[in-house]
Design a protein around this motif. Structure first.
Motif, short mmCIF file in Angstrom:
data_model
loop_
_atom_site.label_atom_id
_atom_site.label_comp_id
_atom_site.label_asym_id
_atom_site.label_seq_id
_atom_site.Cartn_x
_atom_site.Cartn_y
_atom_site.Cartn_z
N LEU A 69 -7.72 3.71 7.86
CA LEU A 69 -6.85 4.79 7.39
C LEU A 69 -5.48 4.26 6.99
N LYS A 70 -4.82 3.54 7.89
CA LYS A 70 -3.45 3.08 7.61
C LYS A 70 -3.39 2.13 6.42
N SER A 71 -4.27 1.15 6.41
CA SER A 71 -4.20 0.12 5.37
C SER A 71 -4.61 0.66 4.01
N ALA A 72 -5.75 1.35 3.96
CA ALA A 72 -6.24 1.85 2.68
C ALA A 72 -5.34 2.95 2.13
N PHE A 73 -4.83 3.81 3.00
CA PHE A 73 -3.96 4.90 2.54
C PHE A 73 -2.71 4.34 1.86
N VAL A 74 -2.04 3.40 2.52
CA VAL A 74 -0.81 2.83 1.97
C VAL A 74 -1.10 2.07 0.68
N ALA A 75 -2.19 1.29 0.67
CA ALA A 75 -2.52 0.48 -0.51
C ALA A 75 -2.88 1.36 -1.71
N ILE A 76 -3.79 2.34 -1.49
CA ILE A 76 -4.22 3.19 -2.60
C ILE A 76 -3.06 4.06 -3.09
N ALA A 77 -2.27 4.58 -2.17
CA ALA A 77 -1.13 5.40 -2.56
C ALA A 77 -0.13 4.59 -3.39
N PHE A 78 0.07 3.33 -3.05
CA PHE A 78 0.98 2.48 -3.82
C PHE A 78 0.43 2.23 -5.22
N ILE A 79 -0.89 1.99 -5.29
CA ILE A 79 -1.51 1.73 -6.59
C ILE A 79 -1.36 2.96 -7.50
N VAL A 80 -1.52 4.15 -6.92
CA VAL A 80 -1.49 5.38 -7.71
C VAL A 80 -0.05 5.80 -8.05
N THR A 81 0.85 5.75 -7.04
CA THR A 81 2.21 6.28 -7.23
C THR A 81 3.24 5.22 -7.57
#
Length: 809
Positions: free
Chosen positions: A617-629
């Motif tokens: 949750l922590k790693s994928a959320f931060v990584a995907i959110a950064f890629i998108v936003t």
């Protein structure tokens, strides 16, 4: 010195031993029979907590934060580092206290003559001048001089040589040696630091072998590092493309990487094992190796000694059959003369007690024991040479056929005796023969004596309880098949077989039937060396075996078994070979051991499931959110605070209410790992959906401080509710958590919410309705949607686990 010179120098009477007044005087002069152990300085132990992979990562973040001027990050990381060190230090001190308590309770004991009576005292209380009785399996507790008897010693602990050393009267026996054969009396000459060995030999194996679950977790962490590494690599590349300063990214990259490091894992394991060991010690189970509770969780076969575990170990004479014009009193007298009170052997004590009760020695000539040969499993008899009215006589007692053959009886006569023995065995009685004769003459049979050791009142129920928990119980006894079957029937173990028959069948079957031994409920006519064979054959068939034992010859089997259990009457060597020591007779404590082992397993499994899903949750959320936003949706400060609040709150899992499973555990937890990954992916999707709602409805796109607070609260509430779901293999409401666990989680949520309410650096003040919305969303996601997903996945991937629920309130 000669024996007489040594006794004179020590001022001791071999008939009386030391008196109470003399003990007090010598205690003040010589102290206790022990060597003070050097203890590590607590300051050094505390400073070690700042050395290690987790500590290094936190310290590197502190250095980078100081260089970048992020002093608030520096303060939080420093606090996290210190709290981690303090918690780890105090929990290790508590665990060390438990082990020290066990060490004191498991010290070597000695049979000592004091005030004219034999008694068992801790070896640390021995004093120069004490008269001690030494038997096979004993560890020599101090430097002693042999007064009577002869024996063979294993001195490998002193010399490194495995060859046995023979000792005769007048020889010195060094502390730390192990008696292999023979027995005798000795006088203590040196104690404590003055002994050759330099310290009292103790039985606690303080070494802590690597746990199976630690190996599993290590593999999981390596896998998580790989996933986190790939995600961070993508983030790093995109950051460079977008022109983000590498220096600004380093702290956050390290913090995200730390999400895969089990910061609180050492504390969690230590607390779980120490808490379990302390609970077991309170219930009469002394764990000499903290990992033994883990082994007990997987045990599916338990081999138990009949005597003292299934039965009372209180032999009484129930019948006397005199032969050749002898009287009952005469039979008992001869049997008592072939016994020794100093050995504290149940059979010897039964003969001595019966002879005393029936006044078998009244009006008989005084006797003097010249020599005594103790019982040996190979000879199956005890024998003494006595002097009576100036004449030397041999007296013996033992197995009926053995004594009959020693008396020169012919097969028809022996068969008649065995018929009598079989009739008694059908009632559960054990029959011994008693004989007497001249020193060099063939002895004459005097009579037969029946002994009975009744089953313990709770044995049948406890065996049924263990079976209900998936543990097969197998009784082992040296008694004849008829006696074993009678006792077995009484406690619910119907299928008792001769171990020799099973060994023969095994040879004929070869590999066709590797589980022959598992089909029996018990084994009769078992020699000590057969116990090792039983354990090995069961292990070869794929079973995890527990083994109880008490004698020196049980040591190989105790060490071979995954769970070696020394019973309350065990010799020092048997205790040294075992990983668990029982302080009370019976099976009650073994049930407690299995329950506690499975309880600890379930608590650690909950931690593993939650760790995997939350790391994803922590790693994928931060990584995907950064890629998108193109933004870091949570600051380094907020992530560190999240780790600080959640990881150590989950240490309270070690006290959670857990009902042990009704089947043996297994370390093959691939199904649970798959469930954890699916839950982690589900939480990532839910978190991204909530972020999209906040991004479009709450204006998070233009307010980084509000974005960081929003993401922090979302990850915090997901952490709290996800562990509530993970602790239960069924629906989360099936059971209530422990009070300590709920208080820790409540404090976790309240402190995190309070910090965002007042607003601190990096976390803007959040409107109450947004906080409530995030709270409700996390509750619905984790405890309704994901809990249903968890139940479905477990029923599909781990169907046997649905019965493994925590304790119902």
């Amino acid at each position: 010195m000669t024996v007489s010179q040594a006794l004179a120098a020590l001022h001791v009477n071999t008939v009386v031993g030391l008196t109470g007044a003399e003990i007090e005087r010598r205690r003040g002069e010589h102290g206790y029979n022990e060597v003070t152990q050097a203890k590590h300085h607590p300051v050094r132990d505390f400073l070690k907590k700042f050395w290690g992979v987790s500590a290094w990562m936190l310290e590197l973040i502190m250095i980078l934060s100081a260089v970048l001027g992020n002093y608030s990050d520096l303060a939080v990381v420093g606090t996290l580092l210190v709290v981690n060190a303090v918690l780890g230090f105090f929990q290790e001190q508590r665990a060390a206290g438990v082990v020290e308590t066990l060490r004191k309770r498991l010290q070597v004991s000695a049979r000592t003559l004091r005030d004219s009576s034999w008694q068992v005292v801790p070896a640390r209380e021995l004093l120069p001048g004490d008269i001690v009785r030494i038997r096979p399996g004993d560890i020599i507790p101090a430097d002693v001089k042999l007064l009577a008897g002869d024996m063979s010693l294993d001195q490998s602990a002193l010399t490194g040589e495995s060859k046995e050393a023979h000792k005769a009267i007048g020889d010195v026996l060094s502390s730390g040696s192990i008696v292999r054969h023979g027995e005798g009396d000795a006088v203590v000459i040196l104690t404590g630091a003055n002994t050759f060995f330099g310290r009292t030999t103790e039985l606690v194996q303080e070494a802590r072998p690597k746990l199976h679950i630690e190996a599993v977790v290590a593999g999981i962490v390596r896998w998580l590092f790989a996933i986190v590494g790939v995600l961070l690599g993508i983030v790093l590349v995109l950051s460079l493309i977008r022109g983000v300063s590498l220096v600004e990214m380093v702290p956050l990259l390290l913090v995200l990487l730390m999400g895969a490091v089990p910061v609180a894992l050492p504390v969690m394991f230590t607390v779980s094992m120490a808490f379990g060991s302390k609970e077991l010690a309170r219930r009469g189970v002394l764990v000499t190796r903290l990992s033994a509770t883990e082994d007990a969780a997987t045990m599916d076969v338990l081999c138990v000694d009949k005597t003292g575990t299934i039965t009372m170990n209180q032999l009484t004479v129930t019948g006397v059959s005199p032969l050749d014009k002898a009287t009952e009193a005469e039979v008992l007298r001869v049997g008592a003369l072939a016994s020794q009170a100093a050995n504290q052997d149940p059979i010897d004590l039964a003969f001595l007690a019966a002879a005393k009760d029936r006044k078998a020695f009244d009006g008989t000539p005084a006797t003097k024991t010249i020599s005594f040969i103790p019982f040996d499993a190979k000879t199956r008899l005890t024998e003494a040479l006595i002097e009576e009215n100036g004449q030397r006589l041999r007296v013996m007692k033992g197995a009926v056929r053995t004594i009959a053959e020693a008396c020169g009886l012919q097969p028809p006569a022996i068969e008649a005796l065995e018929k009598h023995m079989s009739d008694a065995a059908a009632k559960g009685y054990r029959t011994l023969a008693v004989a007497r004769g001249g020193e060099r003459d063939t002895p004459a049979l005097v009579g037969l004596v029946s002994l009975y050791d009744p089953p313990r009142p709770d044995a049948r129920q406890l065996i049924a309880t263990l079976r209900a928990m998936g543990v097969q119980v197998k009784m082992l006894t040296g008694d004849a098949l008829a006696v074993a079957r009678e006792i077995g029937q009484g406690v619910g173990l119907a299928n008792i077989q001769r171990v020799a028959d099973l060994k023969a069948a095994k040879l004929q079957a070869g590999e066709k039937d590797a589980d022959l031994f598992a089909g029996a409920d018990g084994f009769a006519e078992v020699y000590p060396e057969d116990k090792y064979t039983v354990v090995s054959q069961l292990q070869a068939a794929g079973h995890v075996v527990g083994m109880t034992g008490d004698g020196v010859n049980d040591s190989p089997a105790l060490r071979q078994a995954e769970v070696g259990i020394a019973v309350s009457t065990a010799t020092d060597v048997a205790k040294g070979a075992a990983s668990v020591v029982l302080t009370d007779p019976g099976l009650t404590n073994i049930v407690a051991l299995v329950e506690q082992g499975r309880t600890i397993y379930q608590r650690i499994l909950t931690w593993v499931i939650n760790k995997i899903s939350r790391t994803i949750l922590k790693s994928a959320f931060v990584a995907i959110a950064f890629i998108v936003t193109g933004k870091f949706v949570v600051s380094a400060f907020a992530m560190l605070l999240l780790v600080f609040l959640t990881d150590f709150a989950k240490v309270s899992l070690s006290t959670d209410n857990v009902r042990p499973s009704q089947s043996p555990e297994t370390w093959n937890i691939g199904g649970f790992i798959q469930v954890s990954v699916i839950l982690g992916i589900a939480m990532v999707a839910e978190a991204l959906l909530l972020l999209w709602i906040g991004w479009t409805k709450f204006g998070l796109a233009t307010n980084d401080a509000a974005l960081h607070t929003f993401s922090f609260l979302m990850l915090l509430y997901f952490a709290v509710f996800s562990v509530i779901s993970a602790r239960e293999r069924s629906w989360f409401w099936v059971s209530l958590p422990s009070r300590t666990f709920m208080l820790a989680l409540s404090a976790d949520a309240l402190i995190g919410t309070a910090l965002t309410t007042v607003g601190i650096k990096g976390l803007a003040s959040e409107p109450w309705w947004q906080t409530l919305a995030i709270f409700v969303y996390a509750f619905i996601s984790c405890l309704i949607v994901n809990d249903a997903l968890k139940v479905v996945m477990i029923r599909w991937r781990v169907p046997h686990a649905t019965g493994q629920s925590p304790l119902r309130k």
